[in-house]
Design a protein around this motif. Sequence first.
Motif, PDB file in Angstrom:
ATOM      1  N   GLY A  66       0.830  -1.202   0.000  1.00 42.12           N
ATOM      2  CA  GLY A  66       0.000   0.000   0.000  1.00 42.12           C
ATOM      3  C   GLY A  66       0.860   1.245   0.000  1.00 42.12           C
ATOM      4  O   GLY A  66       1.923   1.293  -0.624  1.00 42.12           O
ATOM      5  N   HIS A  67       0.410   2.264   0.702  1.00 42.92           N
ATOM      6  CA  HIS A  67       1.136   3.530   0.734  1.00 42.92           C
ATOM      7  C   HIS A  67       2.486   3.373   1.440  1.00 42.92           C
ATOM      8  O   HIS A  67       2.626   2.591   2.380  1.00 42.92           O
ATOM      9  CB  HIS A  67       0.312   4.608   1.443  1.00 42.92           C
ATOM     10  CG  HIS A  67      -0.939   4.979   0.720  1.00 42.92           C
ATOM     11  ND1 HIS A  67      -0.932   5.624  -0.497  1.00 42.92           N
ATOM     12  CD2 HIS A  67      -2.247   4.785   1.030  1.00 42.92           C
ATOM     13  CE1 HIS A  67      -2.169   5.825  -0.901  1.00 42.92           C
ATOM     14  NE2 HIS A  67      -2.985   5.311   0.011  1.00 42.92           N
ATOM     15  N   LEU A  68       3.461   4.134   0.994  1.00 45.49           N
ATOM     16  CA  LEU A  68       4.785   4.105   1.604  1.00 45.49           C
ATOM     17  C   LEU A  68       4.721   4.608   3.036  1.00 45.49           C
ATOM     18  O   LEU A  68       4.135   5.643   3.313  1.00 45.49           O
ATOM     19  CB  LEU A  68       5.760   4.972   0.797  1.00 45.49           C
ATOM     20  CG  LEU A  68       7.192   5.082   1.353  1.00 45.49           C
ATOM     21  CD1 LEU A  68       7.881   3.720   1.321  1.00 45.49           C
ATOM     22  CD2 LEU A  68       7.997   6.103   0.545  1.00 45.49           C
ATOM     23  N   LEU A  69       5.317   3.866   3.959  1.00 43.93           N
ATOM     24  CA  LEU A  69       5.378   4.253   5.368  1.00 43.93           C
ATOM     25  C   LEU A  69       6.842   4.413   5.749  1.00 43.93           C
ATOM     26  O   LEU A  69       7.522   3.452   6.081  1.00 43.93           O
ATOM     27  CB  LEU A  69       4.707   3.191   6.246  1.00 43.93           C
ATOM     28  CG  LEU A  69       4.678   3.477   7.741  1.00 43.93           C
ATOM     29  CD1 LEU A  69       3.733   4.629   8.054  1.00 43.93           C
ATOM     30  CD2 LEU A  69       4.279   2.244   8.537  1.00 43.93           C
ATOM     31  N   GLU A  70       7.332   5.659   5.664  1.00 42.27           N
ATOM     32  CA  GLU A  70       8.735   5.923   5.975  1.00 42.27           C
ATOM     33  C   GLU A  70       9.076   5.498   7.399  1.00 42.27           C
ATOM     34  O   GLU A  70      10.169   5.025   7.687  1.00 42.27           O
ATOM     35  CB  GLU A  70       9.040   7.418   5.799  1.00 42.27           C
ATOM     36  CG  GLU A  70       8.949   7.923   4.361  1.00 42.27           C
ATOM     37  CD  GLU A  70      10.128   7.503   3.517  1.00 42.27           C
ATOM     38  OE1 GLU A  70      11.042   6.849   4.046  1.00 42.27           O
ATOM     39  OE2 GLU A  70      10.125   7.818   2.311  1.00 42.27           O
ATOM     40  N   GLY A  71       8.113   5.666   8.292  1.00 44.31           N
ATOM     41  CA  GLY A  71       8.351   5.333   9.688  1.00 44.31           C
ATOM     42  C   GLY A  71       8.541   3.857   9.964  1.00 44.31           C
ATOM     43  O   GLY A  71       8.838   3.463  11.094  1.00 44.31           O
ATOM     44  N   LEU A  72       8.363   3.022   8.945  1.00 44.23           N
ATOM     45  CA  LEU A  72       8.595   1.592   9.126  1.00 44.23           C
ATOM     46  C   LEU A  72      10.052   1.312   9.471  1.00 44.23           C
ATOM     47  O   LEU A  72      10.366   0.368  10.193  1.00 44.23           O
ATOM     48  CB  LEU A  72       8.209   0.846   7.840  1.00 44.23           C
ATOM     49  CG  LEU A  72       8.159  -0.676   7.910  1.00 44.23           C
ATOM     50  CD1 LEU A  72       7.106  -1.137   8.903  1.00 44.23           C
ATOM     51  CD2 LEU A  72       7.871  -1.262   6.535  1.00 44.23           C
ATOM     52  N   HIS A  73      10.947   2.149   8.956  1.00 44.93           N
ATOM     53  CA  HIS A  73      12.368   1.949   9.198  1.00 44.93           C
ATOM     54  C   HIS A  73      13.015   3.099   9.967  1.00 44.93           C
ATOM     55  O   HIS A  73      14.011   2.898  10.656  1.00 44.93           O
ATOM     56  CB  HIS A  73      13.106   1.791   7.857  1.00 44.93           C
ATOM     57  CG  HIS A  73      12.585   0.669   7.009  1.00 44.93           C
ATOM     58  ND1 HIS A  73      11.800   0.883   5.900  1.00 44.93           N
ATOM     59  CD2 HIS A  73      12.716  -0.676   7.133  1.00 44.93           C
ATOM     60  CE1 HIS A  73      11.480  -0.284   5.366  1.00 44.93           C
ATOM     61  NE2 HIS A  73      12.019  -1.243   6.087  1.00 44.93           N
ATOM     62  N   LEU A  74      12.461   4.295   9.844  1.00 42.63           N
ATOM     63  CA  LEU A  74      13.082   5.463  10.456  1.00 42.63           C
ATOM     64  C   LEU A  74      12.562   5.688  11.874  1.00 42.63           C
ATOM     65  O   LEU A  74      11.368   5.544  12.146  1.00 42.63           O
ATOM     66  CB  LEU A  74      12.789   6.713   9.617  1.00 42.63           C
ATOM     67  CG  LEU A  74      13.272   6.684   8.165  1.00 42.63           C
ATOM     68  CD1 LEU A  74      12.842   7.957   7.453  1.00 42.63           C
ATOM     69  CD2 LEU A  74      14.777   6.511   8.097  1.00 42.63           C
ATOM     70  N   GLY A  75      13.466   6.027  12.775  1.00 42.76           N
ATOM     71  CA  GLY A  75      13.077   6.424  14.116  1.00 42.76           C
ATOM     72  C   GLY A  75      12.590   5.300  15.004  1.00 42.76           C
ATOM     73  O   GLY A  75      11.935   5.545  16.017  1.00 42.76           O
ATOM     74  N   LEU A 256      -0.369   6.266  10.779  1.00 42.80           N
ATOM     75  CA  LEU A 256      -0.152   7.689  10.531  1.00 42.80           C
ATOM     76  C   LEU A 256       1.323   8.007  10.680  1.00 42.80           C
ATOM     77  O   LEU A 256       1.915   7.774  11.735  1.00 42.80           O
ATOM     78  CB  LEU A 256      -0.967   8.534  11.518  1.00 42.80           C
ATOM     79  CG  LEU A 256      -0.798  10.049  11.388  1.00 42.80           C
ATOM     80  CD1 LEU A 256      -1.328  10.506  10.045  1.00 42.80           C
ATOM     81  CD2 LEU A 256      -1.541  10.773  12.501  1.00 42.80           C
ATOM     82  N   ASP A 257       1.939   8.471   9.622  1.00 45.05           N
ATOM     83  CA  ASP A 257       3.339   8.861   9.671  1.00 45.05           C
ATOM     84  C   ASP A 257       3.424  10.368   9.903  1.00 45.05           C
ATOM     85  O   ASP A 257       2.443  11.091   9.726  1.00 45.05           O
ATOM     86  CB  ASP A 257       4.019   8.507   8.344  1.00 45.05           C
ATOM     87  CG  ASP A 257       5.420   7.970   8.545  1.00 45.05           C
ATOM     88  OD1 ASP A 257       6.021   8.306   9.584  1.00 45.05           O
ATOM     89  OD2 ASP A 257       5.911   7.228   7.688  1.00 45.05           O
TER      90      ASP A 257
END
Length: 346
Positions: A66-75, A256-257
């Motif tokens: 689905g939509h890209l979730l940057e927070g999957l790897h960052l932070g 929610l990112d």
Amino acid sequence: MITDFESDASPKMYSADTVIIGAGAVGLSMFAEMTRNGEDVLLLEAGSASMDDRSQNIMRQATNTGHLLEGLHLGRYRYLGGTTNFWGGQLIEFDPLVFEARPWIDSKGWPIGKNSIQQYYTKAMSLIEMGGAISTDEAIWARSGTVPAQLGDEVEYFFTRWIKTTNFAKLFRKDIADRQSRLLVNANVVGFSKHSDTGRHTVNIKTFGGKSGLIEARKIVLACGTIETSRLLLQKYIDGSTPSWSANPWLGRAYLDHIDFNVGDVVPRDAQAFGDLFENMFFDGYKYNPKLKLAASSQKKNKLVGVAGAFIYSTSYKEHSENIKIFMRSLTSGRLPKNILQIPGH
């Protein structure tokens, strides 16, 4: 007191009235509060007492659809203290509108209002040693001697407060070291089972090396972050039966990112006046960051969701100041960057 579940000396069976899964901001705060009150609580951390590549690799290998979730790897940091090992420590309360019905975004509202949790903000600030911070924005303006500009009905000022000790593993080090407290590291939760006759639950844990253990508890608190919490709740019980919560249609959805971007450059006509309004303020050792946000009345009128903005000062010394921040954070947290010898020179 910290116990390493990977140790041969660590038992494989535990019992507690309450088990908290995840030793980050939420887990450590609850752990400290409950142990100080003499409650029977066991805190579980999947990672080690310090950063471990084995745990971090789990984050790096994660994928999404689905939509890209940057927070999957960052932070995301999987060791004692969690994300508080690296966050800036910015604190802010929810706006009252968040709890209200907002039909324009298909929100029926919360079953509680802002007033229901207001007393707990004071308690939480005291717990994280921020009880001396100025409690109202109006009092900050009065202390600064600055009269905020008139912005109209669409936009309004607000302040965020910045915690002094950002690393919660350090903030609650005395509670962690207390011989009466119990904190288990390298305890990866792999599933649950429920005892229908007693109403107690069993938490199944495992190490990377394959050692398994069981923890029986009356109450389980999931404080391991949105993604890890969803992963655990999407699983069936160990015996293959389906938990009651699995029917919730929102489980594992609607992440929610943090969405942020630069909207433009600002050249103040009056640098002094601008600085008085938007530079960070420091009183009695506490830091306050002035920002702007869309007013609740404007959100209702124009059927919008909340948005906020801040001014970032760009100077020729920006790179140097960032080096100083990295250097100081490394000294205070015990994590020294690879180029530690070059930083003082820079």
